[in-house]
Design an enzyme around this catalytic site. Structure first.
Site, PDB file in Angstrom:
ATOM      1  N   GLU A  88       3.161   2.137  -0.309  1.00 55.37           N
ATOM      2  CA  GLU A  88       4.297   2.752   0.385  1.00 55.37           C
ATOM      3  C   GLU A  88       5.539   2.880  -0.511  1.00 55.37           C
ATOM      4  O   GLU A  88       6.597   2.302  -0.240  1.00 55.37           O
ATOM      5  CB  GLU A  88       4.605   1.991   1.676  1.00 55.37           C
ATOM      6  CG  GLU A  88       3.448   2.108   2.668  1.00 55.37           C
ATOM      7  CD  GLU A  88       3.735   1.549   4.050  1.00 55.37           C
ATOM      8  OE1 GLU A  88       4.649   0.729   4.178  1.00 55.37           O
ATOM      9  OE2 GLU A  88       3.031   1.935   4.997  1.00 55.37           O
TER      10      GLU A  88
ATOM     11  N   GLU B  72      -4.204   3.278   6.355  1.00 56.70           N
ATOM     12  CA  GLU B  72      -4.014   2.170   7.292  1.00 56.70           C
ATOM     13  C   GLU B  72      -3.931   2.781   8.687  1.00 56.70           C
ATOM     14  O   GLU B  72      -3.096   3.644   8.940  1.00 56.70           O
ATOM     15  CB  GLU B  72      -2.711   1.419   6.986  1.00 56.70           C
ATOM     16  CG  GLU B  72      -2.692   0.803   5.607  1.00 56.70           C
ATOM     17  CD  GLU B  72      -1.388   0.065   5.308  1.00 56.70           C
ATOM     18  OE1 GLU B  72      -0.582  -0.159   6.230  1.00 56.70           O
ATOM     19  OE2 GLU B  72      -1.177  -0.259   4.130  1.00 56.70           O
TER      20      GLU B  72
HETATM   21  C1  GAL Z   1       2.267  -0.889   6.326  1.00 60.25           C
HETATM   22  C2  GAL Z   1       2.091  -1.591   4.990  1.00 60.25           C
HETATM   23  C3  GAL Z   1       1.107  -2.735   5.107  1.00 60.25           C
HETATM   24  C4  GAL Z   1       1.475  -3.594   6.259  1.00 60.25           C
HETATM   25  C5  GAL Z   1       1.472  -2.750   7.505  1.00 60.25           C
HETATM   26  C6  GAL Z   1       1.729  -3.538   8.771  1.00 60.25           C
HETATM   27  O1  GAL Z   1       3.401  -0.120   6.393  1.00 60.25           O
HETATM   28  O2  GAL Z   1       1.610  -0.693   4.033  1.00 60.25           O
HETATM   29  O3  GAL Z   1       1.106  -3.465   3.908  1.00 60.25           O
HETATM   30  O4  GAL Z   1       2.710  -4.169   6.024  1.00 60.25           O
HETATM   31  O5  GAL Z   1       2.444  -1.764   7.385  1.00 60.25           O
HETATM   32  O6  GAL Z   1       2.984  -4.024   8.843  1.00 60.25           O
END
Ligand code: GAL
Ligand code: ZN
Length: 654
Positions: free
Chosen positions: A144, A303
């Protein structure tokens, strides 16, 4: 990209004895790909001259021997603490001149030469080690990457170099920025600094601030490019991406992904649908934006929502039944291929222990995992059909990184947000079953029948020229209030609004009123309706245009509020207000789509989305119920019933 379902996995968080059991369980439910290592730098390089990748070899092996593919990450988001201790210049500097406090993640300065050197060492080790491992199908850069605003000396030097390249002389900068205002003229390059001090951003010169934002974005993209080039120099045939999201200090997504192989998005839709009928909740907006970042080529969800979220905020509601499978299928319907769920197991340690994965802390199979298993089966069965399909749309919305920043720097009225301007139109198209691309200002506009450029605040002369050309050749264009207000350096233009677009719109703005949340009534005869205007209202003087809406009361009573104009072979619409009611945008889009000869679907229940992916010989139509109610779809072509968050896919040989 091959359609695959997977998970994010953190072998370094778990006892090694669990890896085999996890991999076995994943295999049995149909997981095809696992992402790992993005925060594991201190395990890979515990000391400056000590590297250990043996554990990662074993973790990779646990999955690859079960034919599960791997996406490896460069662990550069989280340098080990010894890095900051020994090389404090690698830490970001805040606006108050202090180094950022360590203790969480993402503390690094993208410009730091030392940091880049350390990144090079660790990345080189990893890529060399795994470049011939066929299980490793792609690399994710960092995690990110945002347009961090670091105020350190190295960033300052790079900012000055950026300005030097752009303006050459201080005189040119002074002219462009209008630094005479408040006696801010530069007489030496050393006077150019990042915005230090705890001031509201609106107090700084907006031209300077926009350049600062542009620089920070370019610096973030440059950091990604540095890593991509390094990876490709060692493993030329591998695929490289970075995962992104819609953050406050957004990178210039189009620039950041331009040299990468595919876009990856971290997709966390809200777990409850807003009750307010007018709320712009459609998550399709984010998915379409992501797909647009590489010209509609397939993208990946790196994700995906897997359970209740929360940690630094109170926990949100758990996903409803159907959301785990449905929201992944929604992403696929909007062009995603791989979808990886964040995360396999909920963490038992660390800050994110209540950001739930598929498995809860006890690790026992649960209803979310059962749904996920269904998803794995569904996508596996669909994989051959999906592979190679593309989404082709006739409508596009322009996304302008400059306008986003400039409108954030100088909010035009209470509540006026750039993204909401884009969303209103996207939401209306979605509710009519019409697919829509988001395109960068530099993209090819000519292939679209309808182009919508809401609040195109900063006028890039090349973009303006190409929007003109599109209309001249027969395209339909919708422009709105706050289009054409500023020049490229973020100063106000001195011709009647919408300035460089006034010839196309055939109207000019007579007076404007930044309404904020106040309301003015607008009559819209083409749909026999009256709507509220809010955020902004402006009265329009008709030159060659004709009126399609007018104000009904207040000091703008009877004055034109929206227009249409024939321009070249095309048509240009201009909307001088915003509306809090979705029904306005839906009516407008029906009117414009009809005139542009673009078909739309009548009678779709609220929340139902229709998208299509095509390839030679095959058309897949996705019908998704993004609502908490069971719905009946009965349109000309589609008749079906859908449970909440259910996706139905219609296959048609073409
Ligand atoms: C995303 C991030 C992950 C984790 C997830 C949940 O934005 O890439 O590493 O932090 O959120 O909080
Ligand atoms: Zn810095």
């Amino acid at each position: 990209m091959k359609p695959l379902i997977g998970v994010d996995y953190y072998p370094e968080h778990w006892d090694e004895s669990l890896w085999e059991a996890d991999a076995e369980m994943m295999k049995s439910i149909g997981v095809k790909v696992v992402r790992m290592a993005e925060f594991a730098w201190c395990k890979i390089q515990p000391y400056e001259h000590a590297f250990d990748l043996d554990w990662l070899d074993r973790a990779i092996e646990a999955f690859s021997k079960r034919e599960i593919k791997i996406i490896l990450c460069t662990p550069t988001n989280c340098p080990p603490l010894w890095v900051y201790e020994k090389y404090p210049e690698t830490l970001q500097t805040q606006r108050d001149g202090q180094k950022i406090a360590t203790g969480i993640r993402g503390h690094r300065c993208y410009s730091s030469k030392k940091y880049r050197e350390l990144c090079t060492h660790v990345i080189r080790r990893m890529v060399e080690r795994y470049k011939n491992n066929n299980a490793v199908i792609a690399w994710q850069i960092d995690n990110e990457v945002e347009a961090n605003e670091c105020c350190c000396e190295e960033c300052t030097a790079r900012f000055r170099a950026y300005l030097k390249k752009k303006y050459d002389t201080l005189d040119n900068i002074n002219q462009a920025y209008g630094n005479i205002v408040w006696s801010g003229e530069y007489s030496s390059w050393n006077q150019i600094k990042p915005p230090l001090g705890d001031y509201n951003e609106g107090w700084y010169n907006p031209a300077y601030m926009l350049d600062w934002k542009r620089f920070c974005k370019q610096n973030a993209a440059d950091f990604v490019r540095f890593q991509a080039n390094l990876i490709k120099s060692i493993a030329p045939d591998t695929s490289v991406t970075t995962n992104t999201w819609f953050c406050g200090n957004a990178p210039d997504y189009y620039d950041m992904f331009s040299d990468l192989d595919f876009v990856s998005y971290d997709n966390y839709p809200v777990a409850r649908i807003p009750k307010d009928e007018n709320a712009l909740y459609s998550h399709a907006f984010h998915l379409d934006l992501m797909r647009g970042m590489k010209d509609g080529k397939s993208f990946c969800i790196m994700e995906q929502l897997s359970g209740g979220t929360g940690c630094w905020t109170p926990m949100g509601r758990s996903p409803l039944t159907g959301m785990i499978q449905g929201y992944s299928m929604q992403a696929i319907a909007h062009g995603a291929d791989m979808v990886l769920h964040f995360r396999w197991r909920s963490a038992r340690k660390g800050a994110e222990m209540f950001w739930h994965g598929l498995l809860d802390h006890d690790g026992k199979p649960n209803s979310r995992l059962a749904e996920f298993e269904e998803l794995c089966k569904e996508v596996s069965a669909l994989s051959d059909d999906l592979e190679g399909t593309r989404i082709e749309n006739q409508c596009a919305i322009v996304y302008s990184s400059d306008s986003l920043d400039a409108l954030n720097l100088q909010p035009q009225s209470n509540g006026y947000h750039y993204f909401n301007q884009l969303k209103s139109f996207h939401d209306a198209l979605t509710s009519l079953g019409v697919g829509c691309d988001f395109i960068d200002e530099k993209s090819d506009l000519s292939k679209y029948k309808l182009l919508i450029a809401p609040a195109l605040f900063i006028t890039n002369s090349d973009t303006a020229k190409r929007i003109h050309e599109l209309a001249e050749k027969g395209g339909h264009v919708i422009l709105t209030n706050r289009c054409g207000v500023k020049d490229e350096v973020n100063g106000c233009l001195d011709t009647p609004l919408p300035c460089d677009f006034a010839d196309m719109t055939g109207c000019t703005v007579d007076e404007y009123d930044p309404l904020g949340y106040d309301i003015e009534k607008v009559a819209v005869p083409f749909c026999n309706g009256t709507f509220d205007a809010n955020m902004w209202s402006e009265s329009l003087t008709l030159n060659t245009a004709s009126e399609i809406a007018h104000y009904e009361q207040g000091f703008l009573d009877k004055k034109a509020a929206a227009t249409q104009n024939d321009f070249g072979k095309g048509k240009v619409y201009y909307i001088g207000f915003c509306s809090p009611q979705r029904a306005f945008y839906i009516s407008l889009m029906r009117y414009v789509l009809t005139s542009a000869g673009i078909s739309f679907v009548k009678g779709l229940p609220r929340g139902v989305e229709i998208t299509q992916r095509k390839k030679d010989g095959l058309k897949l139509t996705f019908v998704f119920n993004n609502s908490e109610q069971k719905v009946k779809v009965a349109t000309d072509k589609i008749k079906c019933e859908l449970e909440p968050f259910e996706m139905k896919i219609l296959k048609q040989r073409i």
